[in-house]
Design a protein around this motif. Structure first.
Motif, PDB file in Angstrom:
ATOM      1  N   SER A 291     -34.853   4.782  10.666  1.00  0.00           N
ATOM      2  CA  SER A 291     -36.049   4.927  10.374  1.00  0.00           C
ATOM      3  C   SER A 291     -36.595   3.898   9.452  1.00  0.00           C
ATOM      4  N   ASP A 292     -35.620   3.509   8.659  1.00  0.00           N
ATOM      5  CA  ASP A 292     -35.929   2.361   7.523  1.00  0.00           C
ATOM      6  C   ASP A 292     -36.292   1.246   8.228  1.00  0.00           C
ATOM      7  N   LEU A 293     -35.203   0.942   9.298  1.00  0.00           N
ATOM      8  CA  LEU A 293     -35.566  -0.257   9.993  1.00  0.00           C
ATOM      9  C   LEU A 293     -37.027  -0.328  10.681  1.00  0.00           C
ATOM     10  N   ALA A 294     -37.370   0.890  11.225  1.00  0.00           N
ATOM     11  CA  ALA A 294     -38.634   0.968  11.916  1.00  0.00           C
ATOM     12  C   ALA A 294     -39.783   0.581  10.923  1.00  0.00           C
ATOM     13  N   HIS A 295     -39.431   0.692   9.373  1.00  0.00           N
ATOM     14  CA  HIS A 295     -40.527   0.736   8.588  1.00  0.00           C
ATOM     15  C   HIS A 295     -40.530  -0.630   7.925  1.00  0.00           C
ATOM     16  N   VAL A 296     -39.425  -1.484   8.172  1.00  0.00           N
ATOM     17  CA  VAL A 296     -39.388  -2.935   7.353  1.00  0.00           C
ATOM     18  C   VAL A 296     -40.680  -3.538   7.583  1.00  0.00           C
ATOM     19  N   GLU A 297     -41.158  -4.332   6.538  1.00  0.00           N
ATOM     20  CA  GLU A 297     -42.087  -5.332   6.881  1.00  0.00           C
ATOM     21  C   GLU A 297     -41.271  -6.748   6.771  1.00  0.00           C
ATOM     22  N   VAL A 298     -41.496  -7.534   7.877  1.00  0.00           N
ATOM     23  CA  VAL A 298     -40.957  -8.798   7.897  1.00  0.00           C
ATOM     24  C   VAL A 298     -41.648 -10.087   6.942  1.00  0.00           C
TER      25      VAL A 298
ATOM     26  N   TYR B  22     -36.784  -8.930   5.003  1.00  0.00           N
ATOM     27  CA  TYR B  22     -37.095  -7.688   5.233  1.00  0.00           C
ATOM     28  C   TYR B  22     -37.604  -7.173   3.777  1.00  0.00           C
ATOM     29  N   LYS B  23     -38.978  -6.538   3.790  1.00  0.00           N
ATOM     30  CA  LYS B  23     -39.199  -5.624   2.477  1.00  0.00           C
ATOM     31  C   LYS B  23     -39.187  -4.129   3.044  1.00  0.00           C
ATOM     32  N   LEU B  24     -38.875  -3.386   2.222  1.00  0.00           N
ATOM     33  CA  LEU B  24     -38.886  -1.797   2.404  1.00  0.00           C
ATOM     34  C   LEU B  24     -39.533  -1.257   1.154  1.00  0.00           C
ATOM     35  N   HIS B  25     -40.614  -0.619   1.359  1.00  0.00           N
ATOM     36  CA  HIS B  25     -41.546   0.114   0.235  1.00  0.00           C
ATOM     37  C   HIS B  25     -41.784  -1.284  -0.817  1.00  0.00           C
ATOM     38  N   ASN B  26     -42.090  -2.228  -0.216  1.00  0.00           N
ATOM     39  CA  ASN B  26     -42.775  -3.187  -0.913  1.00  0.00           C
ATOM     40  C   ASN B  26     -41.482  -4.198  -1.620  1.00  0.00           C
ATOM     41  N   LYS B  27     -40.470  -3.660  -1.372  1.00  0.00           N
ATOM     42  CA  LYS B  27     -39.205  -4.656  -2.259  1.00  0.00           C
ATOM     43  C   LYS B  27     -38.541  -5.182  -1.246  1.00  0.00           C
ATOM     44  N   THR B  28     -38.069  -6.471  -1.408  1.00  0.00           N
ATOM     45  CA  THR B  28     -37.142  -7.294  -0.492  1.00  0.00           C
ATOM     46  C   THR B  28     -35.759  -6.408  -0.644  1.00  0.00           C
ATOM     47  N   ILE B  29     -35.176  -6.372   0.848  1.00  0.00           N
ATOM     48  CA  ILE B  29     -33.968  -5.791   0.716  1.00  0.00           C
ATOM     49  C   ILE B  29     -32.606  -6.887   1.096  1.00  0.00           C
ATOM     50  N   TYR B  30     -31.457  -6.669   0.734  1.00  0.00           N
ATOM     51  CA  TYR B  30     -30.773  -7.621   0.980  1.00  0.00           C
ATOM     52  C   TYR B  30     -29.576  -7.201   1.744  1.00  0.00           C
TER      53      TYR B  30
ATOM     54  N   GLY C   2     -35.454   1.197  21.006  1.00  0.00           N
ATOM     55  CA  GLY C   2     -34.952   1.073  19.548  1.00  0.00           C
ATOM     56  C   GLY C   2     -35.899  -0.058  18.899  1.00  0.00           C
ATOM     57  N   PRO C   3     -35.535   0.087  17.469  1.00  0.00           N
ATOM     58  CA  PRO C   3     -36.441  -0.711  16.427  1.00  0.00           C
ATOM     59  C   PRO C   3     -36.261  -2.180  16.703  1.00  0.00           C
ATOM     60  N   PHE C   4     -37.207  -3.037  16.455  1.00  0.00           N
ATOM     61  CA  PHE C   4     -36.951  -4.314  16.712  1.00  0.00           C
ATOM     62  C   PHE C   4     -38.142  -5.060  16.020  1.00  0.00           C
ATOM     63  N   PRO C   5     -37.747  -5.354  14.527  1.00  0.00           N
ATOM     64  CA  PRO C   5     -38.728  -5.880  13.557  1.00  0.00           C
ATOM     65  C   PRO C   5     -39.634  -6.984  13.828  1.00  0.00           C
ATOM     66  N   THR C   6     -38.991  -7.906  14.420  1.00  0.00           N
ATOM     67  CA  THR C   6     -39.811  -9.245  14.777  1.00  0.00           C
ATOM     68  C   THR C   6     -40.502  -9.096  16.323  1.00  0.00           C
ATOM     69  N   GLU C   7     -40.629  -8.135  16.705  1.00  0.00           N
ATOM     70  CA  GLU C   7     -41.199  -7.816  17.987  1.00  0.00           C
ATOM     71  C   GLU C   7     -42.586  -8.254  18.076  1.00  0.00           C
ATOM     72  N   LEU C   8     -43.036  -9.204  19.337  1.00  0.00           N
ATOM     73  CA  LEU C   8     -44.282  -9.623  19.554  1.00  0.00           C
ATOM     74  C   LEU C   8     -45.043  -8.857  20.501  1.00  0.00           C
ATOM     75  N   LYS C   9     -46.018  -7.965  20.281  1.00  0.00           N
ATOM     76  CA  LYS C   9     -46.654  -7.418  21.332  1.00  0.00           C
ATOM     77  C   LYS C   9     -47.992  -7.921  21.737  1.00  0.00           C
ATOM     78  N   ASP C  10     -47.884  -9.320  21.766  1.00  0.00           N
ATOM     79  CA  ASP C  10     -49.245  -9.957  22.074  1.00  0.00           C
ATOM     80  C   ASP C  10     -48.890 -11.196  23.027  1.00  0.00           C
ATOM     81  N   ASP C  11     -49.935 -12.145  23.078  1.00  0.00           N
ATOM     82  CA  ASP C  11     -49.680 -13.292  23.976  1.00  0.00           C
ATOM     83  C   ASP C  11     -48.454 -14.036  23.867  1.00  0.00           C
ATOM     84  N   ILE C  12     -48.114 -14.181  22.454  1.00  0.00           N
ATOM     85  CA  ILE C  12     -46.761 -15.136  22.546  1.00  0.00           C
ATOM     86  C   ILE C  12     -45.572 -14.345  22.967  1.00  0.00           C
ATOM     87  N   GLY C  13     -45.704 -12.990  22.646  1.00  0.00           N
ATOM     88  CA  GLY C  13     -44.532 -12.191  23.199  1.00  0.00           C
ATOM     89  C   GLY C  13     -44.469 -12.425  24.639  1.00  0.00           C
ATOM     90  N   ASP C  14     -45.613 -12.433  25.245  1.00  0.00           N
ATOM     91  CA  ASP C  14     -45.738 -12.418  26.931  1.00  0.00           C
ATOM     92  C   ASP C  14     -45.294 -13.903  27.204  1.00  0.00           C
TER      93      ASP C  14
END
Ligand code: 2SA
Ligand code: GDP
Ligand code: MG
Length: 453
Positions: free
Chosen positions: A390-397, A375-383, A304-316
């Motif tokens: 699918s929106d959550l998978a596309h948010v930019e944090v 979170y920003k969706l389509h370049n707009k901050t959402i409140y 499932g979606p996880f917007p702030t997930e770290l798939k890198d050394d810090i996540g590890d």
């Protein structure tokens, strides 16, 4: 009358908590219920918080979920993991209730009791109560859980395969079997069992059940369980009327809630405040403190979606330093930065009156720490919090970066002794959520806690 009904209930063990001169409505209750809820995707450290608070509790209750949960308590270096049993069971002064909203796998329950008995749990026989209205999880539910996951192939949910979804499905389609059914007429129970098995086998021909051997096994479970079964609704209300302190241990967490979580990547119960009311038969008026347990970063086990997930050394690093492994399934947990939009959302739904921030010590070695702030969706901050995955998978944090403290917090017991950067990290979260952070966890043990207020 209510008194009449209470007297008719066959309380077979323990002290009968009731007040014969029933003095009116819930408004006159002496006590309020204290609630502990997971504020993220679970594993925030609810078990530890419940253990800390259960010292003052006469009764500790589970209200939803089943043995998918895994709650850890560490006492004098000894680790206990609880799945169906309330973590408060290790406090020898408190009664543990498995409420009507819980789904109970009896083999799992008795195994868990035996395992904990071997670790030193004592006198549980006089302290455990199971609701007659709780639904049963059978082995075939667990099989079906696995089969459903397999059918989904690459789109599986990553369930714990403990049969939780199938058991709540049976409940919702009104084919479920409750504890009370098992303890009633065994022929009626057998008919219901044969019928529910047949229904599942029509849908899942791969589901193998030896009905006769299951029935004889359950005839034994019925007698084993009988001494612990009560009407927990009446029991709890009389306890509250008589000034007993009640603590509720939420399982799973708000982002796994079947209504408010990242559906369909959720569990099958309401793991937020509503589940406390429906899972125990409590009205909103009796709810007192609602404690949100927040891990100082974010983890998720399962898909499932996880917007702030770290798939890198810090996540590890968070995964290893935090020992982020599923208590029930031993799966590695996914890790990421703290996500404030998640916390603002679950705070709205649950109405936290206090927060316990756990695992701050895990961040001790990071030179800088990020917090997701919008979170920003389509370049707009959402409140709001997106209802569609699918929106959550596309948010930019959007993140803020705070300096780390690069020193151990493990032995700190007073907020003022925390490094300034750690104090600032805590204050930043508190200010944003506008909820007091009353406790801070700095280690696994019972003693590793800072009481801030
Ligand atoms: P299920 O089995 O139907 O409830 O799974 C549905 C989703 O809910 C998640 N889920 C959990 N997430 C965190 N912790 C849980 N308990 C165990 C733990 C998990 C474990 O304490 O570590 O051992 O893996 C828990 N239980 C259910 C699950 O991962 C699915 O995403
Ligand atoms: P729960 O499901 O919310 O009860 O949490 P889990 O028991 O699944 O996972 C939390 C893990 O973090 C357990 O291993 C706890 O022992 C551990 N833990 C809890 N609080 C703290 C803390 O403040 N610091 C550290 N280092 N570990 C903690
Ligand atoms: Mg857990």
């Amino acid at each position: 009358s209510l008194n009449g009904e209470i007297s008719n209930i066959n309380y077979t063990n323990g002290e009968l908590l009731r007040n014969r001169d029933r003095s009116g409505s819930v408004s006159s209750y002496v006590s309020k219920v204290q609630v502990v809820l997971g504020a993220q995707w679970g594993d925030e450290g609810k078990g530890k918080v419940v253990d800390m608070l259960s010292g003052n509790a006469d009764i500790v209750c589970r209200c939803q979920g089943g043995n998918n949960a895994g709650h850890t308590v560490v006492v004098d270096g000894k680790e206990f993991d609880f799945h169906l049993l309330p973590s408060g069971i290790i406090n020898e002064k408190s009664i543990s209730i498995i409420g009507n909203g819980v789904v109970v796998h009896l083999p799992g329950l008795f195994e868990e009791l035996a395992k904990n008995e071997a670790k030193g749990l004592s006198d549980w026989q006089n302290r455990l109560i199971v609701s007659d209205r709780a639904h049963l999880v059978f082995d075939f539910h667990q099989q079906v859980d696995g089969l459903q996951e397999a059918e989904k192939g690459g789109k599986s949910l990553g369930t714990t395969k403990k049969g939780i979804g199938p058991a709540y499905s049976s409940k919702a389609t009104r084919n479920g079997i409750r504890v009370g059914d098992l303890l009633g007429d065994f022929n009626t129970f057998s008919d219901k069992f044969r019928s529910i098995v047949a229904t599942h086998q029509r849908l899942f021909p791969g589901c193998a059940v030896d009905v006769d051997s299951e029935l004889s096994r359950y005839a034994q479970y019925a007698e084993k369980l009988r001494p612990y079964v009560k009407d927990t609704i009446f029991y709890l209300h009389s306890a509250l009327r008589n000034g007993k302190t009640v603590l509720v241990e939420g399982a799973n967490a708000a982002m796994l809630d079947i209504d408010f979580g990242t559906y369909p990547y959720v569990t099958s119960s309401n793991c937020s405040i509503g589940g406390v009311l429906t899972g125990l038969g409590l009205p909103p008026k009796v709810i007192g403190e609602v404690i949100g347990v927040v891990k100082a970063y974010t983890t998720r086990v399962g898909d499932g979606p996880f917007p702030t997930e770290l798939k890198d050394d810090i996540g590890d690093l968070l995964q290893t330093r935090g020992g982020e492994i599923g208590v029930t399934t031993k799966r590695k947990r996914r890790c990421g930065w703290l996500d404030l939009p998640v916390l603002r959302y679950t705070s709205l739904v649950n109405g936290y009156s206090a927060i316990c921030l756990t695992k701050l010590d895990i961040l001790d070695t990071l030179p800088s720490i990020k917090i997701g702030i919008n979170y920003k969706l389509h370049n707009k901050t959402i409140y709001n919090f997106p209802g569609s995955i699918s929106d959550l998978a596309h948010v930019e944090v959007e993140y803020v970066t705070l300096p780390g403290w690069l020193q151990s917090t493990a032995n700190v017991r007073d907020f003022r002794d925390l490094p300034e950067a750690a104090q600032n990290y805590v204050r930043f979260i508190e200010k944003d959520l506008d909820v007091p952070i009353k406790w801070i966890g700095v280690g696994k043990g019972r003693e590793s806690i800072i009481k801030v207020y």
